[in-house]
Design a protein around this motif. Structure first.
Motif, mmCIF file in Angstrom:
data_model
loop_
_atom_site.group_PDB
_atom_site.id
_atom_site.type_symbol
_atom_site.label_atom_id
_atom_site.label_comp_id
_atom_site.label_asym_id
_atom_site.label_seq_id
_atom_site.Cartn_x
_atom_site.Cartn_y
_atom_site.Cartn_z
ATOM 1 N N ILE A 32 0.690 -1.145 -0.064
ATOM 2 C CA ILE A 32 0.153 0.070 -0.001
ATOM 3 C C ILE A 32 0.733 1.374 -0.001
ATOM 4 O O ILE A 32 0.805 2.267 -0.792
ATOM 5 C CB ILE A 32 -0.988 -0.009 1.242
ATOM 6 N N THR A 63 -4.640 -10.364 0.292
ATOM 7 C CA THR A 63 -3.773 -9.448 -0.660
ATOM 8 C C THR A 63 -4.161 -9.572 -2.197
ATOM 9 O O THR A 63 -4.134 -8.438 -2.704
ATOM 10 C CB THR A 63 -2.215 -9.912 -0.570
ATOM 11 N N CYS A 102 -7.039 -7.257 -2.304
ATOM 12 C CA CYS A 102 -6.660 -5.926 -2.366
ATOM 13 C C CYS A 102 -6.470 -5.380 -3.910
ATOM 14 O O CYS A 102 -6.732 -4.221 -4.272
ATOM 15 C CB CYS A 102 -5.322 -5.691 -1.673
ATOM 16 N N LEU A 152 -11.097 -1.573 -0.679
ATOM 17 C CA LEU A 152 -9.736 -1.792 -0.167
ATOM 18 C C LEU A 152 -9.702 -1.675 1.226
ATOM 19 O O LEU A 152 -8.764 -2.646 1.728
ATOM 20 C CB LEU A 152 -8.925 -0.547 -0.751
ATOM 21 N N ALA A 176 -10.495 -5.162 2.733
ATOM 22 C CA ALA A 176 -9.438 -6.291 2.251
ATOM 23 C C ALA A 176 -8.170 -6.332 2.922
ATOM 24 O O ALA A 176 -7.473 -7.087 3.400
ATOM 25 C CB ALA A 176 -8.928 -6.162 0.650
ATOM 26 N N ARG A 177 -7.983 -4.930 3.348
ATOM 27 C CA ARG A 177 -6.746 -4.561 4.133
ATOM 28 C C ARG A 177 -6.954 -5.090 5.608
ATOM 29 O O ARG A 177 -6.044 -5.740 6.272
ATOM 30 C CB ARG A 177 -6.492 -3.185 4.172
ATOM 31 N N PHE A 186 0.027 -6.841 -6.307
ATOM 32 C CA PHE A 186 -0.974 -7.720 -5.124
ATOM 33 C C PHE A 186 -1.390 -8.909 -5.630
ATOM 34 O O PHE A 186 -1.394 -10.031 -4.702
ATOM 35 C CB PHE A 186 -2.088 -6.753 -4.919
#
Length: 434
Positions: A39, A100, A103, A112, A115-116, A178
């Protein structure tokens, strides 16, 4: 230590198998940190694609990630202390790697974020089991060096992330790194489960703990950690340090590109080189220095990071001030060497201070304190500060925000010096009793 020693004393020396275990766990840590850092590495193209602010970027890399990463680590640590640490590590690697990939497929800021958070959930089970596996694979006197090699994971992961991530993103877009790295992680999780053996708890301790095979109780272990001055000072000193390292790390590439004039191609080569040589060299050197210092006095676990941070601080200020990226990178290389002495020192101290059956949970508690403050709040602080300075008309808002991290060096140094005094007093009392 309240551990009851067994009458038999046995020291296990590292073997070729030990080297394989260390290499496998280090590779998993490389993926762990690589996934986490993408990121920050790809911040500029992600911002351009999803139209997000510095503050939103800081929340993704900081608080949102840490909410899961830090607190899930506690039940995961408790579970790993009572079950298979290798099994927990393998499952965690599979979860964060799959997230990942997600992401890279996110189409909105909200997707996002989710996902993070899932990446953070998975990565919570990565480092604490590894600390305990290494401690039960290497004997005292060798552990800090082994943990220093293991802690090369962030340096290698960040360097590969920059070189690979920037190069692939420049050609195929920011999503592809990713997806590729996440797929590699899923395969790695399966291989670790199949090839790494679960070591005996306490099997390499000089004095064997008769209760090493017993199941550690959750709340008594938590209470022990939170009421133990040595453990808490190590955790808080590390937290103050990580406030700087994560605050810097999540915004360094964006800062160098937006305010120092670097291009993505320059980042892929020169910034990657600084991370590999600076951070990597610091990790290797720190482990050996700490092992040597602690043979004379346990206070070395605190003196080494205090001294290294005192050296790093003026170079950090110079990095933020530098008018162009070549000088900034040269100064940053020195910062990277000395910024990470705290990690091997604090991990080795905590692992040696607690009973063998409390090592994973104690490692998770160490990570909870230092990562919630450092990882959770450091990038969040820098991102929101940058937005604030930008709202005031500051055309170099990230530079101003990064300057605000400098006082946290002083906080960390003070905490480690206090820890050093406590360790010296404990050693004097122990020698007097003997």
């Amino acid at each position: 230590m309240s551990a009851t020693p067994d009458v038999s004393m046995r020291v296990t020396t590292p073997t070729r198998r030990s080297g394989f275990v260390l290499a496998a766990l280090t590779f998993v840590y490389v993926l762990n940190f690589l996934d986490r850092q993408l990121i920050g590495i790809l911040a500029k193209p992600i911002q351009d694609s999803l139209d997000i602010t510095d503050g939103q970027l800081g929340l993704i890399g900081g608080l949102y990630f840490a909410m899961f990463y830090c607190f899930i680590a506690i039940p995961v640590g408790w579970l790993a202390d009572r079950t298979s640490r290798v099994g927990v590590l393998s499952l965690a690697c599979a979860i964060w790697s799959g997230a990942t990939v997600a992401c890279g497929m996110a189409a909105t800021y909200g997707q996002l974020v989710v996902a993070r958070m899932t990446v953070g959930f998975g990565e919570a089970g990565g480092v604490p089991p590894s600390y305990a596996i290494i401690t039960d694979t290497y004997p005292p006197g060798k552990r800090a060096a082994a943990l220093g090699i293991f802690n090369l994971g962030p340096a290698i992961g960040a360097a590969i992330g920059v070189a690979f991530g920037a190069a692939v993103a420049e050609r195929f877009g920011w999503r592809m790194p990713f997806i590729i790295i996440g797929a590699v992680g899923v395969v790695t999780a399966v291989l670790v489960w199949l090839t790494v053996r679960e070591p005996e708890r306490g099997g390499t301790d000089i004095v064997r703990d008769a209760g090493a095979a017993e199941k550690a109780r959750f709340w008594p272990t938590v209470g022990m950690f939170l009421s133990h001055p040595v453990l808490m000072l190590a955790a808080l000193g590390s937290a103050a340090t990580q406030f700087v390292t994560y605050g810097l790390g999540n915004f360094a590439v964006l800062f160098l590109m937006r305010e120092k004039g670097m291009e993505l191609g320059d980042v892929a080569v020169w910034y990657a080189l600084v991370l590999a040589l600076g951070m990597g060299g610091g990790m290797v050197v720190s482990g050996r220095v700490i092992d040597r210092m602690t043979r004379r006095s346990r206070a070395g676990y605190a003196v080494a990071p205090a001294m290294s941070l005192a050296i790093a601080m003026p170079f950090y200020i110079g990095f933020v001030w530098a008018p162009g990226w070549p000088l900034a990178l040269a100064l940053l290389a020195v910062v990277m060497v000395f910024n990470y002495f705290y990690l091997s020192a604090s991990v080795a101290l905590v692992q040696e201070e607690v009973k063998p059956n409390q090592r994973v949970l104690s490692g998770a508690l160490l990570l909870l304190v230092m990562n919630f403050i450092g990882l959770g709040l450091g990038p969040t602080w820098v991102g929101l500060a940058s937005d604030w300075f930008m709202a005031q008309g500051d055309t170099q808002s990230l530079q101003s925000a990064l300057y605000t991290l400098a006082p946290f060096y002083l906080v960390a140094i003070a905490l480690f010096l206090r820890l050093a005094r406590l360790l010296r007093r404990e050693q004097v009392r122990a020698e007097a009793r003997a």
